[in-house]
Design an enzyme around this catalytic site. Sequence first.
Site, mmCIF file in Angstrom:
data_model
loop_
_atom_site.group_PDB
_atom_site.id
_atom_site.type_symbol
_atom_site.label_atom_id
_atom_site.label_comp_id
_atom_site.label_asym_id
_atom_site.label_seq_id
_atom_site.Cartn_x
_atom_site.Cartn_y
_atom_site.Cartn_z
ATOM 1 N N HIS A 42 0.686 -0.947 -0.045
ATOM 2 C CA HIS A 42 0.303 -0.056 -0.044
ATOM 3 C C HIS A 42 0.992 1.071 0.234
ATOM 4 O O HIS A 42 0.626 2.167 0.999
ATOM 5 C CB HIS A 42 -0.514 -0.134 1.920
ATOM 6 C CG HIS A 42 -1.959 -1.223 1.162
ATOM 7 N ND1 HIS A 42 -2.392 -1.312 2.226
ATOM 8 C CD2 HIS A 42 -2.695 -1.795 -0.125
ATOM 9 C CE1 HIS A 42 -3.177 -2.228 1.725
ATOM 10 N NE2 HIS A 42 -3.565 -2.329 0.266
ATOM 11 N N HIS A 75 -0.620 -8.862 0.912
ATOM 12 C CA HIS A 75 -1.617 -8.718 1.432
ATOM 13 C C HIS A 75 -2.426 -10.257 1.772
ATOM 14 O O HIS A 75 -3.114 -10.307 2.517
ATOM 15 C CB HIS A 75 -2.785 -7.606 1.577
ATOM 16 C CG HIS A 75 -2.075 -6.363 1.488
ATOM 17 N ND1 HIS A 75 -1.933 -5.201 0.202
ATOM 18 C CD2 HIS A 75 -1.446 -5.586 2.452
ATOM 19 C CE1 HIS A 75 -1.190 -4.367 0.748
ATOM 20 N NE2 HIS A 75 -0.650 -4.040 1.957
ATOM 21 N N GLU A 127 -6.311 -7.451 3.924
ATOM 22 C CA GLU A 127 -5.370 -8.661 4.497
ATOM 23 C C GLU A 127 -6.832 -9.390 5.057
ATOM 24 O O GLU A 127 -7.082 -10.303 5.334
ATOM 25 C CB GLU A 127 -4.520 -8.319 5.518
ATOM 26 C CG GLU A 127 -4.167 -9.046 6.310
ATOM 27 C CD GLU A 127 -3.131 -9.317 7.506
ATOM 28 O OE1 GLU A 127 -2.468 -8.017 7.407
ATOM 29 O OE2 GLU A 127 -2.653 -9.569 8.586
#
Length: 314
Positions: A42, A75, A127
């Site tokens: 990210h 993730h 996630e």
Amino acid sequence: MQRVILASPRGYCAGVERAVDTVERALQVYGEPVYVRKQIVHNSHVVRGLSERGAIFVDSVDDVPEGATLVFSAHGVAPAVRDAAGARRLTTIDATCPLVTKVHTQARRYAEAGYTIVLVGHAGHEEVEGTTGEAPRAIVLVESVADAEALQLPQAERLAYITQTTLSVDETRAIVDVLRRRFPHIEGPEKEDICYATSNRQSAVKELLSEVELLLVVGSRNSSNSNRLVEVAHAWGVPAYLIDDAGEIDEAWLEGIDVVGVTSGASAPERLVQDVCNWFRGRGVPDIGEQRSVHEDVVFRVPVELRRAARPAA
Ligand code: SF4
């Protein structure tokens, strides 16, 4: 402004290092284009840099041409996503952080043993979506202390909790305390699943907070662990801002401030932190130094499928 103190450790963790390295090496081994499901990590700068080198970021496996090469992000993904990739005959490379995989494994084991699983995490985070996909019927999401207080589960049930890896250590402890009080038979990991990098970056910031009047966190808006660093500062009454890069620093924040702390989330490249240092140097700040709390030496090898593909034929 007199002083800038950099927190240490900060920035890239072993899982991010491995994920970025995976895409770079996949580009070398397979050539362009290499598809990546979701943002590999990210951080907008990392994603832009890899896009320029031939990576194509997609939201869904359905957006990848049949037979192409696809990297799963750090993730993690739900089993249904792997199945969809298989159905499209994609060559997949799994850059899921091993510490996320560990949580998936726990979820699967508990579900197979008939447990109801409380997943402490944030709705909508990739996630959490991936972990939930391991056992969708067994997992209940709890996001806050209020959720934990309101949770309705039969007391007799076999019950366990697992957590997202990038949460606030303090907030998670408070949530788990409520779960343990309300469901004394609940089982869970020895230590929450919050990863070493998330917890070390939060500790390093806490050590800095007594010395700084403002904290700048280098990280992208959708970076969970970066947002948690801002919250740690706020919880201690220190103003803090999340910035993607030095260009987002607002001079007005620094009025009347002598000492600024700087840290970065686990997905933010160090060069962005150095740009921030140069921004302060350019404004005549004389003292820019680092305060180290813990030493990190965790390293993860790139995924085995990539190592195999890169091996020269005998
Ligand atoms: Fe892995 Fe933690 Fe880094 Fe996430 S923040 S990639 S769980 S080491």
